[in-house]
Design a protein around this motif. Structure first.
Motif, PDB file in Angstrom:
ATOM      1  N   GLU A   1      39.191  -8.571  14.055  1.00  0.00           N
ATOM      2  CA  GLU A   1      39.603  -9.715  14.411  1.00  0.00           C
ATOM      3  C   GLU A   1      40.769  -8.395  15.464  1.00  0.00           C
ATOM      4  OE1 GLU A   1      41.036  -7.404  10.448  1.00  0.00           O
ATOM      5  OE2 GLU A   1      39.515  -9.170  11.065  1.00  0.00           O
ATOM      6  N   CYS A   2      41.369  -9.595  15.992  1.00  0.00           N
ATOM      7  CA  CYS A   2      42.539  -9.554  17.066  1.00  0.00           C
ATOM      8  C   CYS A   2      43.461 -10.106  17.474  1.00  0.00           C
ATOM      9  CB  CYS A   2      42.175  -8.992  17.868  1.00  0.00           C
ATOM     10  SG  CYS A   2      43.131  -7.550  19.158  1.00  0.00           S
ATOM     11  N   ALA A   3      44.724 -10.274  17.207  1.00  0.00           N
ATOM     12  CA  ALA A   3      45.627 -11.123  17.558  1.00  0.00           C
ATOM     13  C   ALA A   3      46.141 -11.222  19.189  1.00  0.00           C
ATOM     14  CB  ALA A   3      47.592 -11.154  17.121  1.00  0.00           C
ATOM     15  N   ASP A   4      45.819 -12.174  19.893  1.00  0.00           N
ATOM     16  CA  ASP A   4      45.779 -12.706  21.945  1.00  0.00           C
ATOM     17  C   ASP A   4      47.579 -12.501  21.764  1.00  0.00           C
ATOM     18  OD1 ASP A   4      46.749 -15.258  20.736  1.00  0.00           O
ATOM     19  OD2 ASP A   4      45.054 -15.546  21.630  1.00  0.00           O
ATOM     20  N   VAL A   5      47.542 -12.667  23.352  1.00  0.00           N
ATOM     21  CA  VAL A   5      49.185 -12.488  23.392  1.00  0.00           C
ATOM     22  C   VAL A   5      49.900 -14.125  23.195  1.00  0.00           C
ATOM     23  CG1 VAL A   5      48.917 -13.628  25.690  1.00  0.00           C
ATOM     24  CG2 VAL A   5      50.548 -12.493  25.326  1.00  0.00           C
ATOM     25  N   SER A   6      49.135 -15.029  22.559  1.00  0.00           N
ATOM     26  CA  SER A   6      50.291 -15.769  22.512  1.00  0.00           C
ATOM     27  C   SER A   6      50.532 -15.474  20.474  1.00  0.00           C
ATOM     28  CB  SER A   6      49.819 -17.175  22.638  1.00  0.00           C
ATOM     29  OG  SER A   6      47.985 -17.004  22.020  1.00  0.00           O
ATOM     30  N   ASN A   7      50.192 -14.528  20.037  1.00  0.00           N
ATOM     31  CA  ASN A   7      49.809 -14.209  18.175  1.00  0.00           C
ATOM     32  C   ASN A   7      48.962 -15.597  17.446  1.00  0.00           C
ATOM     33  OD1 ASN A   7      50.710 -12.665  16.824  1.00  0.00           O
ATOM     34  ND2 ASN A   7      52.434 -14.134  16.197  1.00  0.00           N
ATOM     35  N   LYS A   8      48.068 -15.897  18.457  1.00  0.00           N
ATOM     36  CA  LYS A   8      46.953 -16.555  18.111  1.00  0.00           C
ATOM     37  C   LYS A   8      46.230 -15.373  17.395  1.00  0.00           C
ATOM     38  CE  LYS A   8      47.992 -20.669  19.735  1.00  0.00           C
ATOM     39  NZ  LYS A   8      47.565 -21.911  21.199  1.00  0.00           N
ATOM     40  N   GLU A   9      45.387 -15.163  15.919  1.00  0.00           N
ATOM     41  CA  GLU A   9      44.276 -14.473  15.618  1.00  0.00           C
ATOM     42  C   GLU A   9      42.762 -14.973  15.778  1.00  0.00           C
ATOM     43  OE1 GLU A   9      44.204 -10.944  14.070  1.00  0.00           O
ATOM     44  OE2 GLU A   9      45.445 -11.879  13.704  1.00  0.00           O
ATOM     45  N   GLN A  10      42.242 -13.566  16.799  1.00  0.00           N
ATOM     46  CA  GLN A  10      40.816 -13.779  16.754  1.00  0.00           C
ATOM     47  C   GLN A  10      40.047 -13.196  16.414  1.00  0.00           C
ATOM     48  OE1 GLN A  10      40.732 -16.968  19.267  1.00  0.00           O
ATOM     49  NE2 GLN A  10      42.213 -17.126  20.241  1.00  0.00           N
ATOM     50  N   LEU A  11      38.680 -14.207  16.102  1.00  0.00           N
ATOM     51  CA  LEU A  11      37.420 -13.257  15.776  1.00  0.00           C
ATOM     52  C   LEU A  11      36.744 -12.966  16.757  1.00  0.00           C
ATOM     53  CD1 LEU A  11      36.815 -11.878  12.923  1.00  0.00           C
ATOM     54  CD2 LEU A  11      35.722 -13.925  12.340  1.00  0.00           C
ATOM     55  N   ALA A  12      36.135 -11.421  17.205  1.00  0.00           N
ATOM     56  CA  ALA A  12      34.961 -11.611  18.646  1.00  0.00           C
ATOM     57  C   ALA A  12      33.525 -11.144  16.967  1.00  0.00           C
ATOM     58  CB  ALA A  12      35.299 -10.053  18.766  1.00  0.00           C
ATOM     59  N   LEU A  13      32.688 -12.398  17.495  1.00  0.00           N
ATOM     60  CA  LEU A  13      31.273 -12.175  17.095  1.00  0.00           C
ATOM     61  C   LEU A  13      30.413 -11.706  18.059  1.00  0.00           C
ATOM     62  CD1 LEU A  13      32.051 -15.753  15.332  1.00  0.00           C
ATOM     63  CD2 LEU A  13      31.918 -13.105  14.026  1.00  0.00           C
ATOM     64  N   CYS A  14      29.877 -10.649  17.339  1.00  0.00           N
ATOM     65  CA  CYS A  14      28.594 -10.353  18.570  1.00  0.00           C
ATOM     66  C   CYS A  14      27.772 -10.014  17.768  1.00  0.00           C
ATOM     67  CB  CYS A  14      29.014  -8.410  18.927  1.00  0.00           C
ATOM     68  SG  CYS A  14      31.262  -8.626  19.749  1.00  0.00           S
ATOM     69  N   PHE A  15      26.270  -9.931  18.037  1.00  0.00           N
ATOM     70  CA  PHE A  15      24.836  -9.828  16.897  1.00  0.00           C
ATOM     71  C   PHE A  15      24.203  -8.765  17.830  1.00  0.00           C
ATOM     72  CE2 PHE A  15      26.250 -13.690  16.136  1.00  0.00           C
ATOM     73  CZ  PHE A  15      25.879 -14.018  14.623  1.00  0.00           C
ATOM     74  N   ARG A  16      23.888  -7.626  17.500  1.00  0.00           N
ATOM     75  CA  ARG A  16      22.034  -7.361  17.648  1.00  0.00           C
ATOM     76  C   ARG A  16      21.043  -7.259  17.907  1.00  0.00           C
ATOM     77  NH1 ARG A  16      23.028  -1.169  18.027  1.00  0.00           N
ATOM     78  NH2 ARG A  16      21.046  -0.267  18.066  1.00  0.00           N
TER      79      ARG A  16
ATOM     80  N   HIS B   1      49.361 -16.337  31.106  1.00  0.00           N
ATOM     81  CA  HIS B   1      47.998 -17.251  30.563  1.00  0.00           C
ATOM     82  C   HIS B   1      48.385 -17.371  29.420  1.00  0.00           C
ATOM     83  CE1 HIS B   1      47.214 -16.264  35.251  1.00  0.00           C
ATOM     84  NE2 HIS B   1      47.118 -17.323  35.396  1.00  0.00           N
ATOM     85  N   SER B   2      49.328 -17.583  28.837  1.00  0.00           N
ATOM     86  CA  SER B   2      49.381 -17.050  27.023  1.00  0.00           C
ATOM     87  C   SER B   2      48.380 -19.156  26.519  1.00  0.00           C
ATOM     88  CB  SER B   2      50.311 -16.967  26.559  1.00  0.00           C
ATOM     89  OG  SER B   2      51.737 -17.744  26.892  1.00  0.00           O
ATOM     90  N   THR B   3      48.956 -19.919  27.355  1.00  0.00           N
ATOM     91  CA  THR B   3      48.941 -21.014  26.751  1.00  0.00           C
ATOM     92  C   THR B   3      47.412 -21.879  27.287  1.00  0.00           C
ATOM     93  OG1 THR B   3      49.545 -22.396  29.228  1.00  0.00           O
ATOM     94  CG2 THR B   3      51.234 -22.096  27.472  1.00  0.00           C
TER      95      THR B   3
END
Length: 644
Positions: free
Chosen positions: A176-191, A588-590
């Motif tokens: 997880e990481c916060a984007d430029v608009s301070n919204k928490e984003q969860l990155a999902l990947c599969f192996r 492009h924060s919106t």
């Protein structure tokens, strides 16, 4: 022509034909009224010439002309072809912007990058100018852009999901990481591992979450699996960071998914593990900790920032330059806070203690950095990562010798003479703390500066070795070690009863124990049983087999897949955050979540984006439910529209 006129004009026909034509008009224009003899009238009409002509037209026309509008007007067919060619240009532009991760929109629609690029192309395509001058049906609005981006991203996502489904097992990675608009984003990947036993790691999207609690993250992971139609019982691995919400033993993400699927073994990202191990090493020893604190103050200065801008980032490589610059800074008028900081840094850089500390820290951190870079490959498995970590530990162990220290000490002392650095000195003797008092042994005090720094040298190396071993000694890795030992011992003809029992008990029905035992003995006869048999050599041997030949060792191949499917690091999630920061910037924060995900998929999967068929995308755009208007404008896209 005369015959057709006679069929439609009763006055030009004979008595029977005239009567038939008059009855035919009742079914065409006048209306049928004789319902008393209706059945007989219907039968006579079925045999009439006008009904036969109508049936022939209805049967032949759909086969020869695909669209009624085109049959009525060739101009309409040409207009459709032109519309398709112009829309292909729009699709190609959208594909380019998405692949490069460039923003499409601007302050307004007219100033957007997308609308500014199309006029550049109209110079070479006159028809495009007329298309852009339309008031309606230009298909350039932000809503249409979002729809096109979504069609492209969904096509890529279906391709990725198809690949994962073809694999027998997969592992999930999340961060997880916060984007430029301070919204928490969860990155999902599969192996996953393909049929050629090659490991792949694929980013599947960002999920905006309200908080970073374990329950929220687990719900997002399950929702993603549901959308991709992936079953939890096929998840054989998890890779996250070591935060409590991820790796917590009571209610963390790994615990909740592990309770549902015990075979989903957790691996703490080795990249984070190396970072934490190096932090432990620096903090444990006072010498390196103080040296790095001074370095931190030095980096904050504008002077060192200018050196970094020139591409020279090493303090040791710029030691003389920095010492001269401190004198120039102090000679001028500077802010008192800056002056005090410069004086402190300058005084520390003139001491041998600081010089020896950063030299030793550089030596140890170089090995940590080399290990970290090696672990970031997407094809690196957890089992292979452990071997690389052991190689690093062995290297540090070999450095802990009198000969190695002597070489390091002589090189450091020689460099001291090149810089304005004081001579090495012994620290003043201090009484041992009361809690350590006991026995008759006197406190140890080095007799020379070299002895003192030798002790610090060994202390830092011991701390680095211990930290790496501790961080890489993970509970979930034990089963991977047993699987690899089972494979290698069987290939060498060594008894592996304990490993066989542990592996078959965990994976149960996934592995046919009887068939696996037979195939392991077969593997021994196919490989040369010597000390050079490694996992890589077994993997190379299996990859040399064709798909049909691998059926002879199907259970062994499953075992290899289970070893390969566990990722070494969560670097793919971190790379996706780097892409997110390039796409969703301050300007492009919106950007909406749907557009962000679409562009992220196109930008991350560049090879799959290049393989997208513009013809298929155009037909998918036209075939949207309730889009009869689009079909009347475009018709059906073909390869001829690309060549035009």
């Amino acid at each position: 022509m005369e015959k057709r006129k006679a069929r439609n004009n009763p006055e030009m026909e004979g008595p029977r034909e005239a009567e038939s034509a008059i009855e035919g008009l009742a079914f065409i224009s006048k209306g049928f009224k004789n319902w008393k003899d209706g059945t007989e009238g219907f039968r006579r009409h079925e045999k009439s010439l006008c009904h036969i002509d109508a049936v022939q037209v209805m049967l032949v026309l759909p086969q020869t002309v695909p669209d009624v509008g085109e049959a009525l007007s060739q101009a309409h067919a040409k207009e459709k072809a032109l519309n398709r060619r112009m829309f292909v240009r729009i699709l190609e532009n959208m594909k380019f912007w998405g692949r490069q991760g460039l923003p499409l929109r601007g302050h307004d629609d007219a100033e957007s990058n997308f609308m500014q690029l199309l006029p550049l192309q109209k110079l070479h395509t006159p028809e495009l100018r007329a298309w852009l001058e339309r008031r309606v049906d230009k298909y350039c609005s932000p809503e249409i852009q979002n729809e096109i981006l979504q069609l492209m991203s969904h096509s890529i996502l279906r391709n990725v999901a198809k690949s994962i489904h073809a694999a027998e097992v997969f592992s999930v990675m999340a961060d997880e990481c916060a984007d430029v608009s301070n919204k928490e984003q969860l990155a999902l990947c599969f192996r996953w591992v393909d049929q050629e036993l090659e490991a792949h790691e694929d980013f599947v999207g960002l999920c905006q979450i309200d908080n970073i609690s374990a329950d929220t993250i687990v719900a997002a992971i399950r929702d993603c699996m549901l959308r991709l139609n992936l079953q939890v019982n096929r998840c054989q691995g998890q890779c996250y960071d070591g935060a409590s919400n991820m790796a917590g033993h009571r209610s963390g993400v790994t615990k909740q998914l592990g309770d549902e699927e015990p075979r989903a073994l957790f691996v703490h990202c080795y990249g984070h593990s190396v970072n934490l191990a190096m932090c432990d090493t620096i903090k444990t020893t006072v010498l390196t900790r103080d040296s790095l604190d001074v370095t931190s103050e030095l980096i904050k200065s504008a002077t060192f920032s200018s050196i970094i801008g020139q591409g020279q980032q090493s303090i040791l490589d710029n030691y003389l330059v920095l010492q001269e610059l401190w004198d120039e800074v102090l000679a001028g008028s500077v802010d008192p806070d800056v002056r005090a900081r410069v004086i402190g840094v300058k005084a520390q850089m003139e001491t041998f203690n600081f010089f020896f500390g950063i030299s030793l820290a550089r030596l140890v951190l170089a090995h940590g950095d080399n290990l970290s870079v090696s672990l970031q490959s997407s094809t690196m498995s957890a089992a292979e990562a452990q071997k690389i970590a052991r190689l690093t530990v062995d290297t540090i162990t070999k450095m802990r010798t009198e000969n190695s220290f002597s070489m390091f000490w002589e090189a450091t002392v020689a460099k001291r003479h090149q810089f304005d650095v004081s001579e090495p000195q012994l620290p003043r003797k201090r009484k041992r703390p009361q809690r350590y008092e006991g026995g008759d042994e006197p406190a140890y005090h080095p007799s020379s500066p070299e002895g003192h720094y030798r002790q610090l040298y060994y202390e830092v190396l011991d701390s680095a070795k211990s930290s790496i071993q501790t961080r890489f000694n993970q509970k979930g890795f034990a089963i991977y070690t047993q699987m690899e030992n089972l494979l290698l011992k069987s290939a060498k003809g060594v008894d592996a009863t304990d490993e066989f029992k542990a592996v078959t008990e965990l994976y149960g029905e996934d592995l046919d124990s009887n068939l696996l035992l037979t195939q392991l003995s077969l593997l021994q006869t196919q490989l040369t049983s010597d000390d050079d048999v490694t996992f890589k050599s077994v993997l190379k041997f299996l990859r040399g087999y064709s798909t049909s030949q691998r059926q002879l060792l199907s259970e062994v191949v499953k075992l290899v897949r289970l070893i390969l499917v566990s990722p070494a690091t969560n670097a793919m999630s971190v790379r996706s955050f780097s892409a997110m920061r390039r796409i969703k910037t301050y300007l492009h924060s919106t950007m909406g979540q749907s557009r962000l995900n679409s562009v992220m998929l196109l930008h991350t999967h560049k090879d799959r984006t290049d393989a997208l068929s513009v013809v298929e995308l155009g037909n998918a755009f036209v075939d949207v439910t309730g889009s009869d208007h689009r079909r009347s404008i475009f018709g059906t896209f073909t390869d001829a529209d690309l060549a035009a």
